[in-house]
Design a protein around this motif. Structure first.
Motif, mmCIF file in Angstrom:
data_model
loop_
_atom_site.group_PDB
_atom_site.id
_atom_site.type_symbol
_atom_site.label_atom_id
_atom_site.label_comp_id
_atom_site.label_asym_id
_atom_site.label_seq_id
_atom_site.Cartn_x
_atom_site.Cartn_y
_atom_site.Cartn_z
ATOM 1 N N ASP A 81 0.826 -1.210 0.000
ATOM 2 C CA ASP A 81 0.000 0.000 0.000
ATOM 3 C C ASP A 81 0.857 1.256 0.000
ATOM 4 O OD1 ASP A 81 -2.923 -0.860 0.245
ATOM 5 O OD2 ASP A 81 -1.973 -2.063 1.806
ATOM 6 N N ASP A 82 2.153 1.107 -0.279
ATOM 7 C CA ASP A 82 3.051 2.258 -0.320
ATOM 8 C C ASP A 82 3.928 2.224 -1.566
ATOM 9 O OD1 ASP A 82 4.791 0.197 0.279
ATOM 10 O OD2 ASP A 82 5.335 0.958 2.273
ATOM 11 N N SER A 83 3.317 1.849 -2.678
ATOM 12 C CA SER A 83 3.990 1.814 -3.984
ATOM 13 C C SER A 83 5.125 0.806 -4.048
ATOM 14 C CB SER A 83 4.505 3.210 -4.365
ATOM 15 O OG SER A 83 3.437 4.122 -4.478
ATOM 16 N N GLY A 84 5.081 -0.220 -3.218
ATOM 17 C CA GLY A 84 6.047 -1.299 -3.323
ATOM 18 C C GLY A 84 7.223 -1.221 -2.379
ATOM 19 N N LYS A 85 7.273 -0.208 -1.507
ATOM 20 C CA LYS A 85 8.397 -0.104 -0.580
ATOM 21 C C LYS A 85 8.374 -1.229 0.448
ATOM 22 C CE LYS A 85 8.309 4.937 -1.032
ATOM 23 N NZ LYS A 85 8.047 6.222 -0.330
ATOM 24 N N SER A 86 7.203 -1.547 0.941
ATOM 25 C CA SER A 86 7.070 -2.646 1.894
ATOM 26 C C SER A 86 5.905 -3.531 1.476
ATOM 27 C CB SER A 86 6.842 -2.113 3.312
ATOM 28 O OG SER A 86 5.644 -1.366 3.385
ATOM 29 N N TRP A 87 5.966 -4.795 1.868
ATOM 30 C CA TRP A 87 4.988 -5.780 1.437
ATOM 31 C C TRP A 87 4.477 -6.572 2.622
ATOM 32 C CZ3 TRP A 87 3.338 -6.464 -3.615
ATOM 33 C CH2 TRP A 87 4.056 -5.710 -4.583
ATOM 34 N N LYS A 88 3.227 -6.953 2.580
ATOM 35 C CA LYS A 88 2.640 -7.815 3.587
ATOM 36 C C LYS A 88 2.183 -9.105 2.928
ATOM 37 C CE LYS A 88 -0.815 -8.101 7.244
ATOM 38 N NZ LYS A 88 -1.868 -7.388 8.009
ATOM 39 N N SER A 89 2.675 -10.214 3.454
ATOM 40 C CA SER A 89 2.268 -11.512 2.944
ATOM 41 C C SER A 89 0.807 -11.759 3.290
ATOM 42 C CB SER A 89 3.143 -12.610 3.537
ATOM 43 O OG SER A 89 2.723 -13.877 3.088
ATOM 44 N N GLN A 90 0.033 -12.188 2.293
ATOM 45 C CA GLN A 90 -1.386 -12.439 2.520
ATOM 46 C C GLN A 90 -1.764 -13.901 2.406
ATOM 47 O OE1 GLN A 90 -3.364 -9.698 -0.267
ATOM 48 N NE2 GLN A 90 -3.813 -8.396 1.489
ATOM 49 N N LEU A 91 -1.024 -14.654 1.626
ATOM 50 C CA LEU A 91 -1.374 -16.055 1.446
ATOM 51 C C LEU A 91 -0.139 -16.845 1.058
ATOM 52 C CD1 LEU A 91 -3.745 -18.138 1.274
ATOM 53 C CD2 LEU A 91 -3.774 -17.692 -1.198
ATOM 54 N N GLU A 92 0.044 -17.979 1.723
ATOM 55 C CA GLU A 92 1.083 -18.926 1.356
ATOM 56 C C GLU A 92 0.419 -20.211 0.876
ATOM 57 O OE1 GLU A 92 3.993 -19.488 4.377
ATOM 58 O OE2 GLU A 92 4.346 -17.336 4.657
ATOM 59 N N HIS A 93 0.962 -20.764 -0.204
ATOM 60 C CA HIS A 93 0.388 -21.964 -0.807
ATOM 61 C C HIS A 93 1.524 -22.728 -1.471
ATOM 62 C CE1 HIS A 93 0.712 -19.751 -4.618
ATOM 63 N NE2 HIS A 93 0.227 -18.709 -3.951
ATOM 64 N N LYS A 94 1.203 -23.763 -2.226
ATOM 65 C CA LYS A 94 2.259 -24.598 -2.794
ATOM 66 C C LYS A 94 2.334 -24.523 -4.314
ATOM 67 C CE LYS A 94 -0.707 -28.730 -2.765
ATOM 68 N NZ LYS A 94 -0.804 -30.141 -2.312
ATOM 69 N N HIS A 95 1.712 -23.492 -4.902
ATOM 70 C CA HIS A 95 1.665 -23.397 -6.351
ATOM 71 C C HIS A 95 2.288 -22.080 -6.842
ATOM 72 C CE1 HIS A 95 -0.901 -26.907 -6.278
ATOM 73 N NE2 HIS A 95 -1.765 -26.288 -5.495
ATOM 74 N N ILE A 96 2.412 -21.952 -8.156
ATOM 75 C CA ILE A 96 2.899 -20.723 -8.774
ATOM 76 C C ILE A 96 1.701 -19.879 -9.181
ATOM 77 C CG2 ILE A 96 4.162 -19.744 -10.730
ATOM 78 C CD1 ILE A 96 5.896 -22.248 -10.749
ATOM 79 N N VAL A 97 1.736 -18.593 -8.821
ATOM 80 C CA VAL A 97 0.663 -17.683 -9.212
ATOM 81 C C VAL A 97 0.824 -17.364 -10.697
ATOM 82 C CG1 VAL A 97 -0.416 -15.443 -8.839
ATOM 83 C CG2 VAL A 97 0.559 -16.690 -6.910
ATOM 84 N N ASN A 98 -0.189 -17.671 -11.470
ATOM 85 C CA ASN A 98 -0.142 -17.437 -12.910
ATOM 86 C C ASN A 98 -0.573 -16.021 -13.261
ATOM 87 O OD1 ASN A 98 0.055 -18.686 -15.736
ATOM 88 N ND2 ASN A 98 -2.005 -17.822 -15.765
#
Length: 392
Positions: A81-98
């Motif tokens: 929410d700050d143009s990419g300076k910091s990130w918050k993990s929202q979901l962990e899974h075992k696949h590649i996001v397409n």
């Protein structure tokens, strides 16, 4: 704007206007012609309750506005929410996001590659990514976009319940690449004859029941793939991908703003190793601009006037370049910056001035570059960790 009017490559909400221009501090050189972007000041560390995004190669990107974005990779989805300076993990899974697609800053979809060549798992969030639900499967690997909370498209696949179930819209029998539907009535596709020496861009206004040729071109190169984007029911940007050879790929880009009555030949990238661009004859002097790089990068359409397109040169030390048009393709500007990374490019823009550009690599970190002046200058906003080595 109303939700049903959101074009497939436009942000779903208007972007907040950041302060214009990039800093020109002597200690932070600009990126022009050097491949070196200005380093963004260190962001304020997140609170202990915030978890940083899992690290690794970025495989998907989507914006709600210039500050709010989602990114995904192998095993993770994260939000900034700050143009990419910091990130918050929202979901962990075992696949590649397409792919990721955001309708606004609350409603977002993600597709996961589960190893099935025919379909992708579909996730959905209505609270900005705080919670995700598995709602079904997308029946192909085409470009996914929604025009409302209920209605979406992926190639000729159509959903009216937010992605839970899908039906097929009619498409031409002999098609090159994927069909693209801007909405339930208006769609575009590319066909070529049996000998592959003629190509047609075709249009439907009745949901695929009938298709009409709106551009016919004699071509020396067959069409091996297409990328179609639309910023309005009469607007279409059609990228035609041709042959490849010697680490080069030829391609062309055409644009219409009036439903196909008239076309602007935006780009014609002929290459010595891969031959002429689709839609042109061998040795033909097209007088059409060419993009930088020896193969196509990402295409991102902002509106009927503004589009950005990356170029890549896999034989170059700094493979990633970018060009743009701000007048619907009548003129093309090749930007001077060049950046490292031998993986897939990811480009997103809130408007003609505010851009994100992620260049990736299988061994080196994915890097986020941002610009507030249409790509003339860039800042390094975030650098992810190196991808984890693949283990057998």
């Amino acid at each position: 704007m109303g939700s049903v009017a959101v074009p497939s490559d436009m942000p779903a909400t208007s972007s907040a206007e950041p302060s214009s221009g990039a800093s020109n501090s002597p200690n932070s050189p600009s990126a022009e012609g050097s491949g070196n972007a200005e380093e963004e000041p260190t962001a304020t560390p997140p609170s202990p309750s915030d978890s940083m995004a899992p690290q690794g190669k970025v495989t998907a990107l989507r914006l709600a506005d210039f500050k709010t974005r989602w990114a995904g990779g192998e095993g993770w989805i994260a939000r900034t929410d700050d143009s990419g300076k910091s990130w918050k993990s929202q979901l962990e899974h075992k696949h590649i996001v397409n792919q990721l697609f955001a309708l606004n800053n609350l409603e977002v979809w993600a597709t996961l590659d589960i190893g099935d060549s025919k379909q992708l798992k579909l996730l959905h969030s209505v609270d900005g990514g705080a919670k995700w639900a598995e709602i079904g499967y997308v029946p192909n690997y085409s470009f996914l976009h929604f025009v409302s909370s209920e209605e979406g498209f992926s190639g000729n696949a159509h959903t009216k319940d937010g992605g839970k179930t899908w039906s097929k819209l009619p498409q031409p029998a002999v098609i090159a690449g994927d069909a693209y539907f801007h909405d339930r009535n208006n769609g575009w596709a590319v066909t070529q004859n049996k000998d592959k020496n003629t190509l047609d861009i075709v249009r439907t206004t009745d949901g695929g029941k009938t298709w009409t040729t709106v551009l016919k071109r004699t071509t020396a190169a067959s069409v091996t793939g297409t990328v179609i984007r639309s910023a309005g029911k009469k607007d279409a940007w059609v990228e035609l991908i041709g042959d490849s050879g010697m680490s080069q790929t030829s391609y062309s880009l055409f644009h219409t703003m009036d439903g196909g009555k008239s076309w602007i030949p935006v780009l014609a990238n002929n290459q010595a190793g891969s031959g002429p661009a689709p839609g042109y004859k061998t040795g033909q002097e097209s007088k059409v601009p060419s993009n930088t790089g020896s193969s196509p990068g990402a295409l991102y359409v902002v509106n009927p006037k503004v589009a950005f397109m990356g170029g890549q040169c896999m034989a170059c030390d700094l493979p990633n370049t970018m060009g743009k048009t701000t007048d619907g393709g009548k003129t093309w500007i090749n930007l001077s910056s060049k950046f490292p990374g031998y993986g897939t490019q990811l480009i997103a823009a809130a408007d003609a001035e505010h851009l994100w550009w992620i260049n990736t690599d299988n061994a080196e970190p994915s890097i986020i570059y941002t610009s507030t002046d249409g790509g003339e200058h860039w800042k390094v906003t975030h650098t992810f960790d190196k991808p984890q080595p693949t283990t057998e």
